[in-house]
Design a protein around this motif. Structure first.
Motif, PDB file in Angstrom:
ATOM      1  N   ILE A   1       0.867  -1.186   0.000  1.00  0.00           N
ATOM      2  CA  ILE A   1       0.000   0.000   0.000  1.00  0.00           C
ATOM      3  C   ILE A   1       0.894   1.223   0.000  1.00  0.00           C
ATOM      4  CG2 ILE A   1      -1.784   1.256   1.274  1.00  0.00           C
ATOM      5  CD1 ILE A   1      -2.581  -1.457   2.522  1.00  0.00           C
ATOM      6  N   ASN A   2       0.614   2.136  -0.898  1.00  0.00           N
ATOM      7  CA  ASN A   2       1.465   3.301  -1.088  1.00  0.00           C
ATOM      8  C   ASN A   2       0.820   4.583  -0.584  1.00  0.00           C
ATOM      9  OD1 ASN A   2       3.682   2.006  -2.581  1.00  0.00           O
ATOM     10  ND2 ASN A   2       2.092   1.618  -4.107  1.00  0.00           N
ATOM     11  N   CYS A   3       1.673   5.526  -0.260  1.00  0.00           N
ATOM     12  CA  CYS A   3       1.194   6.798   0.273  1.00  0.00           C
ATOM     13  C   CYS A   3       2.210   7.881  -0.088  1.00  0.00           C
ATOM     14  CB  CYS A   3       1.044   6.671   1.786  1.00  0.00           C
ATOM     15  SG  CYS A   3       0.606   8.185   2.635  1.00  0.00           S
TER      16      CYS A   3
ATOM     17  N   TYR B   1       8.160  12.101  11.253  1.00  0.00           N
ATOM     18  CA  TYR B   1       7.569  10.934  11.888  1.00  0.00           C
ATOM     19  C   TYR B   1       6.341  10.527  11.102  1.00  0.00           C
ATOM     20  CZ  TYR B   1       5.501   8.025  15.554  1.00  0.00           C
ATOM     21  OH  TYR B   1       4.964   6.986  16.267  1.00  0.00           O
ATOM     22  N   PHE B   2       6.226   9.231  10.835  1.00  0.00           N
ATOM     23  CA  PHE B   2       5.152   8.715  10.005  1.00  0.00           C
ATOM     24  C   PHE B   2       4.578   7.458  10.650  1.00  0.00           C
ATOM     25  CE2 PHE B   2       6.306  11.458   6.509  1.00  0.00           C
ATOM     26  CZ  PHE B   2       7.666  11.651   6.723  1.00  0.00           C
ATOM     27  N   ILE B   3       3.258   7.298  10.480  1.00  0.00           N
ATOM     28  CA  ILE B   3       2.584   6.148  11.090  1.00  0.00           C
ATOM     29  C   ILE B   3       1.629   5.535  10.075  1.00  0.00           C
ATOM     30  CG2 ILE B   3       1.183   5.339  13.026  1.00  0.00           C
ATOM     31  CD1 ILE B   3       1.749   7.773  14.544  1.00  0.00           C
ATOM     32  N   TRP B   4       1.475   4.241  10.160  1.00  0.00           N
ATOM     33  CA  TRP B   4       0.425   3.541   9.427  1.00  0.00           C
ATOM     34  C   TRP B   4      -0.627   3.066  10.423  1.00  0.00           C
ATOM     35  CZ3 TRP B   4      -0.624   3.233   4.367  1.00  0.00           C
ATOM     36  CH2 TRP B   4       0.397   3.524   3.463  1.00  0.00           C
ATOM     37  N   TYR B   5      -1.887   3.319  10.041  1.00  0.00           N
ATOM     38  CA  TYR B   5      -3.008   2.855  10.841  1.00  0.00           C
ATOM     39  C   TYR B   5      -3.902   1.958   9.992  1.00  0.00           C
ATOM     40  CZ  TYR B   5      -2.199   6.281  14.585  1.00  0.00           C
ATOM     41  OH  TYR B   5      -1.670   7.010  15.628  1.00  0.00           O
ATOM     42  N   LYS B   6      -4.562   1.032  10.659  1.00  0.00           N
ATOM     43  CA  LYS B   6      -5.555   0.159  10.041  1.00  0.00           C
ATOM     44  C   LYS B   6      -6.902   0.483  10.665  1.00  0.00           C
ATOM     45  CE  LYS B   6      -6.844  -4.785  10.124  1.00  0.00           C
ATOM     46  NZ  LYS B   6      -6.468  -6.110  10.676  1.00  0.00           N
ATOM     47  N   GLN B   7      -7.921   0.657   9.845  1.00  0.00           N
ATOM     48  CA  GLN B   7      -9.245   0.928  10.385  1.00  0.00           C
ATOM     49  C   GLN B   7     -10.248  -0.071   9.827  1.00  0.00           C
ATOM     50  OE1 GLN B   7     -10.997   4.827   9.655  1.00  0.00           O
ATOM     51  NE2 GLN B   7     -12.206   4.689  11.527  1.00  0.00           N
ATOM     52  N   GLU B   8     -10.784  -0.881  10.698  1.00  0.00           N
ATOM     53  CA  GLU B   8     -11.842  -1.821  10.322  1.00  0.00           C
ATOM     54  C   GLU B   8     -13.185  -1.132  10.481  1.00  0.00           C
ATOM     55  OE1 GLU B   8     -10.637  -6.134  11.559  1.00  0.00           O
ATOM     56  OE2 GLU B   8      -9.865  -4.749  13.078  1.00  0.00           O
TER      57      GLU B   8
ATOM     58  N   ILE C   1      -0.335   0.389  13.486  1.00  0.00           N
ATOM     59  CA  ILE C   1       0.330  -0.777  12.910  1.00  0.00           C
ATOM     60  C   ILE C   1       1.831  -0.671  13.100  1.00  0.00           C
ATOM     61  CG2 ILE C   1       0.750  -2.133  10.829  1.00  0.00           C
ATOM     62  CD1 ILE C   1      -1.802  -0.997   9.655  1.00  0.00           C
ATOM     63  N   ILE C   2       2.418   0.400  12.557  1.00  0.00           N
ATOM     64  CA  ILE C   2       3.859   0.549  12.592  1.00  0.00           C
ATOM     65  C   ILE C   2       4.188   2.009  12.334  1.00  0.00           C
ATOM     66  CG2 ILE C   2       4.189   0.047  10.117  1.00  0.00           C
ATOM     67  CD1 ILE C   2       6.725  -1.547  10.959  1.00  0.00           C
ATOM     68  N   ASP C   3       5.333   2.445  12.838  1.00  0.00           N
ATOM     69  CA  ASP C   3       5.756   3.818  12.614  1.00  0.00           C
ATOM     70  C   ASP C   3       7.211   3.849  12.172  1.00  0.00           C
ATOM     71  OD1 ASP C   3       6.138   4.760  16.174  1.00  0.00           O
ATOM     72  OD2 ASP C   3       6.984   3.119  14.994  1.00  0.00           O
ATOM     73  N   ILE C   4       7.644   5.012  11.697  1.00  0.00           N
ATOM     74  CA  ILE C   4       9.021   5.159  11.264  1.00  0.00           C
ATOM     75  C   ILE C   4       9.415   6.621  11.385  1.00  0.00           C
ATOM     76  CG2 ILE C   4       8.425   5.486   8.813  1.00  0.00           C
ATOM     77  CD1 ILE C   4      10.965   3.813   8.147  1.00  0.00           C
ATOM     78  N   ARG C   5      10.647   6.849  11.762  1.00  0.00           N
ATOM     79  CA  ARG C   5      11.162   8.215  11.827  1.00  0.00           C
ATOM     80  C   ARG C   5      11.963   8.496  10.562  1.00  0.00           C
ATOM     81  NH1 ARG C   5       9.576  10.954  15.946  1.00  0.00           N
ATOM     82  NH2 ARG C   5       8.964   9.811  17.807  1.00  0.00           N
TER      83      ARG C   5
ATOM     84  N   CYS D   1      -1.993   6.250   5.974  1.00  0.00           N
ATOM     85  CA  CYS D   1      -0.706   6.748   6.420  1.00  0.00           C
ATOM     86  C   CYS D   1      -0.955   8.104   7.062  1.00  0.00           C
ATOM     87  CB  CYS D   1       0.272   6.870   5.259  1.00  0.00           C
ATOM     88  SG  CYS D   1      -0.162   8.119   4.044  1.00  0.00           S
ATOM     89  N   ALA D   2      -0.078   8.486   7.971  1.00  0.00           N
ATOM     90  CA  ALA D   2      -0.192   9.790   8.610  1.00  0.00           C
ATOM     91  C   ALA D   2       1.205  10.337   8.849  1.00  0.00           C
ATOM     92  CB  ALA D   2      -0.955   9.684   9.934  1.00  0.00           C
TER      93      ALA D   2
END
Lengths: 110, 112
Positions: free
Chosen positions: A21-23, A32-39, A47-51, A90-91
């Motif tokens: 999945i791309n963003c 700082y970046f984060i991936w979220y999953k929303q059901e 889900i996971i983050d990265i600096r 993504c955020a």
């Protein structure tokens, strides 16, 4: 859940395949970046983050890749399962607030 | 379960009315953030509180206000409601010196 008003892109994958999945993010100063999953019917789930000082980070079955040159973020899900079906956001961190992308719908076919 | 709780889960009201949404952060978290999720705007940051004080403001309407109490729970007040205020409202919380925000289950507001 789905957001018809935003016309979210949809990724359909076969169970067991890998998903990517791309963003694209907007602020080159974001660190700082984060991936979220929303059901459907639930809140965003971390889900996971990265600096920005990293270009790759791995979790359990998930990997996030960051390309600062082109301001691109991706989420890779290995061996995709039916339970992975959701909307993925993504955020990026802008000051104290998160700025969310529009989201991608992931559908897993059994 | 993120540990963030929100009440009520659903709220149905009429235009012109006022409602209060409640959020309890995870144990030990000092920061609370409010977000609105609508079909046409996606997830939008509204406001952040840290240990009782307003820390950051986003696209929050003047008809909306929030506060954080000494026990760290937060309330989002929405007044003079309009049809367009119908949305999901989420709160999130973070620990001190961390950026990862954990979201609650949300309150679905329907304005008729």
């Amino acid at each position: 859940g789905e957001s018809v008003g935003l016309h979210l892109p949809t990724l359909s994958v076969q169970e067991g395949d890998n998903s990517i999945i791309n963003c694209a993010y907007s602020n080159s100063a974001s660190d700082y970046f984060i991936w979220y999953k929303q059901e459907s019917g639930k809140g965003p789930q971390f889900i996971i983050d990265i600096r920005s000082n990293m270009d790759k980070r791995q979790g359990q079955r998930v990997t996030v890749l960051l390309n600062k040159t082109v301001k691109h973020l991706s989420l890779q899900i290995a061996a995709t399962q039916p339970g992975d079906s959701a909307v993925y956001f993504c955020a990026e961190m802008d000051g104290n607030k998160l700025v969310f992308g529009a989201g991608t719908i992931l559908r897993v076919k059994s | 379960d993120s540990g963030v709780t929100q009440t009520p889960k659903h709220l149905i009201t009429a235009t012109g009315q006022r409602v209060t949404l409640r959020c309890s952060p995870r144990s030990g978290d000092l920061s609370v953030y409010w977000y609105q999720q609508s079909l046409d705007q996606g997830l939008q940051f509204l406001i952040q509180y840290y240990n009782g004080e307003e820390r950051a403001k986003g696209n929050i309407l003047e008809r909306f206000s929030a506060q954080q109490f000494p026990d760290l729970h937060s309330e989002l007040n929405l007044s003079s409601l309009e049809l367009g205020d119908s949305a999901l409202y989420f709160c999130a919380s973070t620990m001190e010196n961390t950026d990862t925000q954990y979201f609650g289950p949300g309150t679905r507001l329907t304005v008729l």
